[in-house]
Scaffold this active site. Structure first.
Site, PDB file in Angstrom:
ATOM      1  N   TYR A 136       0.784  -1.313   0.062  1.00 41.78           N
ATOM      2  CA  TYR A 136       0.171   0.079  -0.034  1.00 41.78           C
ATOM      3  C   TYR A 136       1.097   1.277  -0.016  1.00 41.78           C
ATOM      4  CZ  TYR A 136      -4.753  -1.885   0.650  1.00 41.78           C
ATOM      5  OH  TYR A 136      -5.925  -2.350   0.602  1.00 41.78           O
ATOM      6  N   LYS A 186       2.521 -15.266   3.149  1.00 35.58           N
ATOM      7  CA  LYS A 186       2.949 -15.953   1.944  1.00 35.58           C
ATOM      8  C   LYS A 186       4.521 -16.138   1.766  1.00 35.58           C
ATOM      9  CE  LYS A 186       1.752 -17.650  -2.360  1.00 35.58           C
ATOM     10  NZ  LYS A 186       0.876 -19.342  -2.284  1.00 35.58           N
ATOM     11  N   ASP A 218      -3.266 -18.109   0.785  1.00 33.96           N
ATOM     12  CA  ASP A 218      -3.965 -18.831  -0.330  1.00 33.96           C
ATOM     13  C   ASP A 218      -5.004 -19.998   0.619  1.00 33.96           C
ATOM     14  OD1 ASP A 218      -1.645 -20.216   0.207  1.00 33.96           O
ATOM     15  OD2 ASP A 218      -1.581 -20.832  -1.980  1.00 33.96           O
ATOM     16  N   ASP A 242      -6.866  -6.782   3.969  1.00 37.59           N
ATOM     17  CA  ASP A 242      -7.838  -6.236   3.016  1.00 37.59           C
ATOM     18  C   ASP A 242      -8.803  -7.235   2.517  1.00 37.59           C
ATOM     19  OD1 ASP A 242      -9.375  -3.973   1.788  1.00 37.59           O
ATOM     20  OD2 ASP A 242      -8.254  -4.495  -0.053  1.00 37.59           O
ATOM     21  N   ASP A 246     -12.964  -8.793   3.597  1.00 36.30           N
ATOM     22  CA  ASP A 246     -14.085  -8.634   2.954  1.00 36.30           C
ATOM     23  C   ASP A 246     -14.547  -9.939   2.705  1.00 36.30           C
ATOM     24  OD1 ASP A 246     -13.859  -5.857   2.140  1.00 36.30           O
ATOM     25  OD2 ASP A 246     -14.191  -6.012   0.158  1.00 36.30           O
TER      26      ASP A 246
HETATM   27  C1  IPM Z   1     -10.840  -0.906   3.539  1.00 40.45           C
HETATM   28  C2  IPM Z   1     -10.906  -0.263   2.007  1.00 40.45           C
HETATM   29  C3  IPM Z   1      -9.624   0.536   1.706  1.00 40.45           C
HETATM   30  C4  IPM Z   1      -8.402  -0.385   1.946  1.00 40.45           C
HETATM   31  C5  IPM Z   1      -9.608   1.351   0.416  1.00 40.45           C
HETATM   32  C6  IPM Z   1     -10.893   2.296   0.341  1.00 40.45           C
HETATM   33  C7  IPM Z   1      -8.388   2.180   0.299  1.00 40.45           C
HETATM   34  O1  IPM Z   1     -10.823  -1.298   0.865  1.00 40.45           O
HETATM   35  O2  IPM Z   1     -10.662  -0.031   4.579  1.00 40.45           O
HETATM   36  O3  IPM Z   1     -10.912  -2.083   3.425  1.00 40.45           O
HETATM   37  O4  IPM Z   1      -8.148  -1.064   0.920  1.00 40.45           O
HETATM   38  O5  IPM Z   1      -7.892  -0.014   2.900  1.00 40.45           O
HETATM   39 MG    MG Z   2     -11.191  -3.151   1.539  1.00 43.68          MG
END
Ligand code: IPM
Ligand code: MG
Length: 352
Positions: A136, A186, A218, A242, A246
């Site tokens: 990042y 990884k 993975d 990240d 999700d």
């Molecule tokens: C999160 C989001 C952010 C990230 C984006 C909006 C930059 O996806 O907070 O998970 O990648 O960290």
């Molecule tokens: Mg995110």
């Protein structure tokens, strides 16, 4: 208790409004709300996604309640002016390196999980994601090679102190839970991951009561859908965290339910300075329609009361109100129901 409220773009303002209503209903003595522009809306108003005055407001506060940033209208802007830079800038400028992303099954929602109910029922995990390093924040570029081909590159790197401090956060979190920590990397391919693993092993010596395991990312992605109940605390780098967070949200049923805290080292009078936000984005497709589920933001406000203000009782009250609303069948569109943003906010307030 100074809270900087930063609603941002898309559904950010709608969901933040409901979280603010919940905070105000608690009648906390000394609660002061300041407001700052972030993201695409800040770019429109001030020419930058994270204007200096917003950063000033953030620094003067004890905690930040953040909505979401992201606006497709900004896609053509150079990267440094895109809405996402607001959240990345706040995280790095304020040294918010430790991202806590809990994922717990709410009783009654098992059937809404993307997983089989009996597997989903066992989810109770915490992802501890490093937030200030990794690919990042490494050097990045799209460049043209001598032969005319374009090449994109992003440097992945972690210094040992960066790994050490997030490892400590994760081990301490595990001590307060089921005492199991899974470090995700990884290391079979990446040197960055090899160092990560070596440092986590070093830190583990200070936490003999926590059972540590290592897992390749993975495999972790697979285990997270095969048997998420096997995880207690997961610690990982910025990029893997990240993605896995999700994924964890859909295991629980909806990304509209997951809260997060980003903490650093700065202490406030009653806790740690932090930024609190739902893990979902700005969802431009449903913005302004009153369809978004504000629960993740409301739960983020609860995390704020816990971590920045030492208000465990009120934090738990909010969490209980949300889970009662869900148990009573209050369902947003994300959960296959028809309750809108304000209706859900109202339902939580009634149960507070
Ligand atoms: C999160 C989001 C952010 C990230 C984006 C909006 C930059 O996806 O907070 O998970 O990648 O960290
Ligand atoms: Mg995110």
């Amino acid at each position: 208790m100074k809270v900087a409220v930063m609603p941002g773009d898309g559904i950010g303002p709608e969901v933040t409004r409901e979280a603010v209503r919940v905070l105000e209903a608690l009648d906390l003595p000394g609660l002061t709300l300041l407001e700052g522009d972030v993201g695409g809306i800040a770019y429109q108003r001030h020419g930058h996604p994270l204007p200096a005055e917003t950063l000033e407001i953030a620094r003067a506060a004890d905690a930040i309640l953040f909505g979401a940033v992201g606006d497709p209208a900004c896609d053509a802007l150079e990267r440094s002016l895109r809405p996402e830079q607001a959240i990345l800038g706040l995280r790095s400028e304020l040294g918010l390196f430790a991202n806590l992303r809990p994922a717990t099954m709410f009783p009654g929602l098992e059937a809404l999980s993307a997983l089989k109910s009996e597997i989903a029922a066992r989810i109770d995990l915490l992802i501890v994601r490093e937030l200030n390093g990794d690919v990042y924040f490494g050097e990045k570029a799209i460049e043209t090679l001598p032969d005319g081909r374009r090449r994109g590159r992003d440097l992945m790197s972690y210094a040992e102190d960066e790994v050490r401090r997030i490892a400590h956060v994760a081990f301490r979190a595990a001590q307060g839970r089921r005492k199991r920590l899974c470090s995700v990397d990884k290391a079979n391919v990446l040197e960055t991951s090899q160092l990560w693993r070596d440092v986590v092993v070093e830190v583990a010596a200070e936490y003999p009561d926590v059972a540590l395991e290592h897992m390749y990312v993975d495999n972790a992605a697979m285990q997270l859908v095969r048997d998420p109940g096997r995880f207690d605390v997961v610690v990982t780098g910025n990029l893997f965290g990240d993605i896995l967070s999700d994924q964890a949200s859909m295991c629980v049923g909806s990304i509209g339910l997951l809260a997060s805290a980003a903490l650093g080292e700065r202490q406030t009078a009653h806790g740690t300075f932090g930024l609190y936000e739902p893990i979902h984005g700005s969802a431009p497709d449903i913005a302004g329609k009153g369809l978004a589920n504000p629960m993740a933001t409301i739960l983020s406000a609860a995390m704020m009361l816990r971590h920045s203000f030492g208000r465990e009782d009120e934090a738990a009250r909010i969490e209980t109100a949300v889970s009662r609303a869900l148990a009573d069948g209050v369902r947003g569109h994300d959960l296959g129901g028809a309750a809108g943003t304000a209706t859900i906010g109202e339902a939580v307030l009634e149960r507070l």
